[in-house]
Each structure stands twice: as structure tokens, then as C-alpha cells.
Design a protein around this motif. Structure first.
Motif, PDB file in Angstrom:
ATOM      1  N   SER A   1       0.829  -1.213   0.000  1.00  0.00           N
ATOM      2  CA  SER A   1       0.000   0.000   0.000  1.00  0.00           C
ATOM      3  C   SER A   1       0.861   1.260   0.000  1.00  0.00           C
ATOM      4  N   ALA A   2       1.974   1.233   0.732  1.00  0.00           N
ATOM      5  CA  ALA A   2       2.865   2.396   0.762  1.00  0.00           C
ATOM      6  C   ALA A   2       3.449   2.672  -0.622  1.00  0.00           C
ATOM      7  N   PHE A   3       3.852   1.612  -1.319  1.00  0.00           N
ATOM      8  CA  PHE A   3       4.417   1.812  -2.655  1.00  0.00           C
ATOM      9  C   PHE A   3       3.343   2.246  -3.651  1.00  0.00           C
ATOM     10  N   ARG A   4       2.139   1.736  -3.525  1.00  0.00           N
ATOM     11  CA  ARG A   4       1.070   2.169  -4.413  1.00  0.00           C
ATOM     12  C   ARG A   4       0.671   3.623  -4.132  1.00  0.00           C
ATOM     13  N   TRP A   5       0.713   4.027  -2.848  1.00  0.00           N
ATOM     14  CA  TRP A   5       0.441   5.430  -2.530  1.00  0.00           C
ATOM     15  C   TRP A   5       1.466   6.332  -3.191  1.00  0.00           C
ATOM     16  N   LEU A   6       2.711   5.919  -3.147  1.00  0.00           N
ATOM     17  CA  LEU A   6       3.775   6.701  -3.761  1.00  0.00           C
ATOM     18  C   LEU A   6       3.569   6.831  -5.269  1.00  0.00           C
ATOM     19  N   ASP A   7       2.918   5.852  -5.863  1.00  0.00           N
ATOM     20  CA  ASP A   7       2.749   5.794  -7.316  1.00  0.00           C
ATOM     21  C   ASP A   7       1.409   6.370  -7.768  1.00  0.00           C
ATOM     22  N   ARG A   8       0.723   7.100  -6.891  1.00  0.00           N
ATOM     23  CA  ARG A   8      -0.626   7.558  -7.220  1.00  0.00           C
ATOM     24  C   ARG A   8      -0.654   8.651  -8.277  1.00  0.00           C
ATOM     25  N   VAL A   9       0.429   9.414  -8.437  1.00  0.00           N
ATOM     26  CA  VAL A   9       0.412  10.491  -9.429  1.00  0.00           C
ATOM     27  C   VAL A   9       0.252   9.912 -10.831  1.00  0.00           C
ATOM     28  N   GLN A  10       1.037   8.908 -11.145  1.00  0.00           N
ATOM     29  CA  GLN A  10       0.915   8.200 -12.422  1.00  0.00           C
ATOM     30  C   GLN A  10       1.005   6.709 -12.131  1.00  0.00           C
ATOM     31  N   PRO A  11      -0.058   6.109 -11.625  1.00  0.00           N
ATOM     32  CA  PRO A  11       0.027   4.708 -11.191  1.00  0.00           C
ATOM     33  C   PRO A  11       0.307   3.762 -12.346  1.00  0.00           C
ATOM     34  N   GLY A  12       1.250   2.872 -12.113  1.00  0.00           N
ATOM     35  CA  GLY A  12       1.515   1.828 -13.088  1.00  0.00           C
ATOM     36  C   GLY A  12       0.446   0.762 -13.036  1.00  0.00           C
ATOM     37  N   PRO A  13       0.334  -0.045 -14.067  1.00  0.00           N
ATOM     38  CA  PRO A  13      -0.705  -1.089 -14.087  1.00  0.00           C
ATOM     39  C   PRO A  13      -0.473  -2.136 -13.009  1.00  0.00           C
ATOM     40  N   TRP A  14      -1.557  -2.705 -12.531  1.00  0.00           N
ATOM     41  CA  TRP A  14      -1.476  -3.717 -11.480  1.00  0.00           C
ATOM     42  C   TRP A  14      -0.714  -4.951 -11.941  1.00  0.00           C
ATOM     43  N   ARG A  15      -0.734  -5.233 -13.230  1.00  0.00           N
ATOM     44  CA  ARG A  15      -0.020  -6.423 -13.699  1.00  0.00           C
ATOM     45  C   ARG A  15       1.471  -6.313 -13.426  1.00  0.00           C
ATOM     46  N   ASN A  16       2.027  -5.095 -13.470  1.00  0.00           N
ATOM     47  CA  ASN A  16       3.436  -4.927 -13.140  1.00  0.00           C
ATOM     48  C   ASN A  16       3.693  -5.173 -11.660  1.00  0.00           C
ATOM     49  N   VAL A  17       2.773  -4.723 -10.817  1.00  0.00           N
ATOM     50  CA  VAL A  17       2.912  -4.937  -9.370  1.00  0.00           C
ATOM     51  C   VAL A  17       2.814  -6.433  -9.049  1.00  0.00           C
ATOM     52  N   LEU A  18       1.847  -7.108  -9.646  1.00  0.00           N
ATOM     53  CA  LEU A  18       1.688  -8.541  -9.395  1.00  0.00           C
ATOM     54  C   LEU A  18       2.890  -9.322  -9.898  1.00  0.00           C
TER      55      LEU A  18
END
Length: 444
Positions: A79-96
């Protein structure tokens, strides 16, 4: 009387690509479904093998206890890394993918390579204790950081459009390391539980409690902290021009070497005396964590500032509304716009506004790279794609963004409504902020 559909503002000139002639269909091994299938199979097989290895070392009961305890910090870190990426969020497939690579492939590589290297050193030197120390302080940092860096490299190479700067490198590297630490914590906590079962220790004096306190409470950020150094190196490379080849290679390598060095210092802290661990923790880990956190947040704020500075050119060209650059440069205003669209027009409208914000941010960052001569050969093509995506969502997005401008009080003094083009200004992305000479995205 029927009205004609709204016309696009004029596109920027579209130079032909050198490879446009003689295009060939991709061969079967180059097709997307083949690559995805091969990657998915690799991760699945790695996951099954690592599951069997960990369960063999910890036992079924130890595995379940370790799994239950190791999963606790994962939602917080992701969640912390996704919060950091909120300006231009990358696709979830990259996170998974990053998490799966860290938890399965990288963990499997580390277990096999570390065990083999330590066993070989112990056999060659006839010193098992020295081999364990050398394996922990030298072999493990090299193997583990290299295995985790492979995920960052793969995203950098094959998801280049999603990897545009330092924040993307931090997020991919951090999530990969979170997955790796998750699997490693299962092993350590499960082994500690098995030790307590043999000795009969219970409560806060048990090995399980001590391991939980050190790995989950005190240092859940340890592995992400190391690998983020590699991610920053790749992020700097992503910001570099295509002709800066030495920089694009050397900076990620330097980041990887720093990650290995910090990892080795952390693993070797137990050999520095009775208080070596706490000395390294207080003098290096905590300050580095604070420094990298500040850098990541500052980079995120810089992205928002880039949105406010670069998008007005598209306002003058007729692509965006007058207030949009300033609303899109404020996280609070962006949230208000999403909530307004979802409340008044439904969840699909809320998603459309979210996509509009993401495409607009990508457009601003693309233009900034072009301003600095760091755009790729597909600059104009990519700009056209992003403008088309924005135009297709404008009917839902503009009312929401105008409402957010009035409600959020951005304080920029930007009126809501159409803005007349500047006399004599170009009719495309090179509006007012650019110098008098025509901008060439293909310059060196």
C-alpha cells in the motif's frame, strides 16, 4: 438540425518511422500470449518448488505459522508503494509480476545458489562456521540483490512505457523485495517455530518471538530498502536520453552495487560485537530509510509540479480546459473530481476520470522528457495516443475537473472556461512555454 461531432484540435506533425516500410508479422515466439504464458509458467513452477522447499525445512505446522506471521507487513508495504505511485500509477499487472518474481523466482534462485555456494566453500576450506559467515555477508547479498534486480530489469526492458522515472523504479524494486522478504520470513519464522517446538520455549522468550520482533517489527523495510537503490538507478536511466548509453548502463549497475553493499553491511552487523546490530540499525538503516523516503516523496511532488508546468501548452492548443493543469497537479483536486464523477454519473464515469488523470500525467511527463532532449523516437506517436485517449474521455472529465477547481481552491487564479490561443503561437504541443526555435524531439 443535426450537429456535427466535435473535431480534434490539430495533431502535431507525424514523421514517418524509419521502420514503417517492410513491417513483418511477429514470429510465434514473439507473440504476446507466448511470452505471457512462458513467464506465467516459470513463476508458477518456481512457486511450487519454493513452496516444497520451505515446507520441507519448516514442516507443515511451522510453514503455516510462518505464513500467518510473514503476511502481516505485506499489505502495509504494498500500500505504501502504491500510494507513492498515485500520481501516475503503473498497471497492477506490473505490481503482481514484481511481487510474484520476488516471492517465487528470486527466492528460489537465492535458496539454491546460497546453499550451493556455502556448501562449496565449507567443503573447500573445511571451515563450516567461516563458510556460513562468508555466505551471509558476501554470497547472499550478491545473489539475492541480483535476483531481485532481474525483475526491475525485465520491467524496464519490456514495459518501457510504464517505466518513466525514479518513482516507477522505486515501486517495482520495492514490491519485488517485499515479495522476496515475504518468502524469506516464512522460512525464518517457520524454522524458529520448529526450534521452539523442540526446546519447549513459549511466549516472549521464544525464538519465534525474537525472530518476529527483529524481522517483522523492527526491519520489515530492510529488503525493500536495499533493492530500492537498484530501482533508483534504473529510474535515473529511464530519465536519460537514448544517446546517453554509458549513463543508462552505469547508473543501474552503481545502484545494484550500493544495494549489495548495504545488504552485506546489514547481514554482517551480527559480527560487529554485542551491539553491532543496533549500531548498524541506528547509524545506517534508519537514516537511509528516512533519506530514501524523502527522495521518493520529493520526486512525487516534482511530478505534480511537472503536470502544472507542462499541460498549459495543451490548453492553448485546445486539447485541455483552462483549469485542468492546476487540478491535475493537485492530489486533493484530483480526488474531488473522481468522487464528483462517480457520484453524479456512476462508477464508470469515476473510472474514466481516473484514466483521464493518468493519461494527462503521462502526457506532461512525456513532454518534459522531450523538452530536455530525452524523448524516444516514438515521441510524436506516443503524444498522439495520449491526446486521443484524453479526447475520448473529455465529456465526462471536464465537468468533474471544473467542479474540482471551484471546490478545491487550488489558488492558482486560473479561470474556468475556454482560453483563447495566444496570437502567433503554434497550434500543437509547442505552445507558449517553448523557445522561439521549433522543438525537435529527435535532437541529440
Amino acid at each position: 438540425m443535426a450537429t456535427s461531432p466535435p473535431q480534434y484540435p490539430p495533431y502535431p506533425p507525424h514523421p514517418p518511422h524509419p521502420a514503417a516500410e517492410g513491417l513483418r508479422h511477429p514470429r510465434w515466439w514473439q507473440r504476446r500470449w507466448v511470452r505471457y504464458g512462458a513467464l506465467g509458467t516459470l513463476l508458477a513452477v518456481s512457486g511450487l518448488v519454493i513452496l516444497a522447499l520451505v515446507r520441507e525445512q519448516t514442516g507443515t505446522e511451522g510453514f503455516l505459522v510462518g505464513l500467518g506471521l510473514a503476511v502481516l507487513p505485506v499489505p502495509l508495504l504494498v500500500s505504501a508503494f502504491r500510494w507513492l505511485d498515485r500520481v501516475q500509477p503503473g498497471p497492477w499487472r506490473n505490481v503482481l509480476f514484481a511481487f510474484a518474481w520476488g516471492a517465487c523466482a528470486a527466492a528460489l534462485i537465492a535458496i539454491v545458489a546460497n546453499s550451493f555456494a556455502t556448501h562449496w566453500i565449507a567443503t573447500a576450506t573445511a571451515d563450516p562456521s567461516g563458510a556460513d559467515t562468508l555466505g551471509a555477508t558476501v554470497i547472499a547479498p550478491i545473489v539475492e540483490e541480483s535476483a531481485k534486480a532481474a525483475a526491475v530489469l525485465l520491467v524496464f526492458l519490456f514495459r518501457r512505457r510504464d517505466f518513466t522515472g525514479i518513482v516507477d523504479g522505486v515501486v517495482v524494486a520495492g514490491v519485488t523485495a517485499t515479495g522476496f522478504a515475504f518468502t524469506e520470513n516464512i522460512l525464518y519464522l517457520g524454522t524458529a517455530f520448529g526450534t521452539d517446538q523442540l526446546t519447549g520455549d513459549r511466549g516472549i522468550a521464544s525464538v519465534t518471538a525474537a525472530t518476529f520482533f527483529v524481522r517483522i517489527v523492527m526491519s520489515p523495510f530492510a529488503h525493500p530498502l536495499f533493492t530500492v537503490l537498484t530501482g533508483i538507478g534504473f529510474g535515473v536511466a529511464a530519465l536519460s536520453g537514448e544517446r546517453q548509453r554509458a549513463r543508462r548502463v552505469l547508473v543501474p549497475v552503481c545502484g545494484l552495487l550500493l544495494a549489495m553493499s548495504m545488504h552485506a553491511l546489514w547481514n554482517g552487523s551480527s559480527t560487529f560485537g554485542q551491539f553491532g546490530f543496533f549500531a548498524v540499525y541506528g547509524m545506517f538503516m534508519v537514516p537511509l530509510f528516512g533519506l530514501l523516503t524523502w527522495l521518493a516523496v520529493w520526486t512525487r511532488q516534482r511530478e505534480l509540479r511537472t503536470v502544472r508546468e507542462e499541460l498549459p501548452a495543451y490548453v492553448y492548443a485546445g486539447w485541455l480546459g483552462a483549469a485542468e493543469p492546476f487540478v491535475l497537479g493537485s492530489m486533493r483536486a484530483r480526488q474531488i473530481a473522481r468522487e464528483y464523477a462517480a457520484y453524479h454519473f456512476g462508477k464508470p464515469a469515476g473510472r474514466a476520470v481516473t484514466e483521464y488523470e493518468e493519461y494527462a500525467t503521462a502526457l506532461a511527463l512525456l513532454r518534459r522528457r522531450g523538452q530536455r532532449g530525452r524523448a524516444g523516437a516514438d515521441f510524436v506517436v506516443r503524444e498522439r495516443e495520449l491526446l486521443t485517449e484524453l479526447w475520448s474521455r473529455r465529456e465526462l472529465a471536464r465537468p468533474a475537473l471544473e467542479y474540482a477547481s471551484r471546490t478545491a481552491g487550488t489558488g492558482y487564479g486560473c479561470p474556468v472556461g475556454p482560453v483563447a490561443p495566444v496570437p502567433g503561437a503554434p497550434t500543437w504541443y509547442g505552445a507558449a512555454p517553448l523557445p522561439s526555435t521549433p522543438y525537435n524531439p529527435y535532437r541529440s
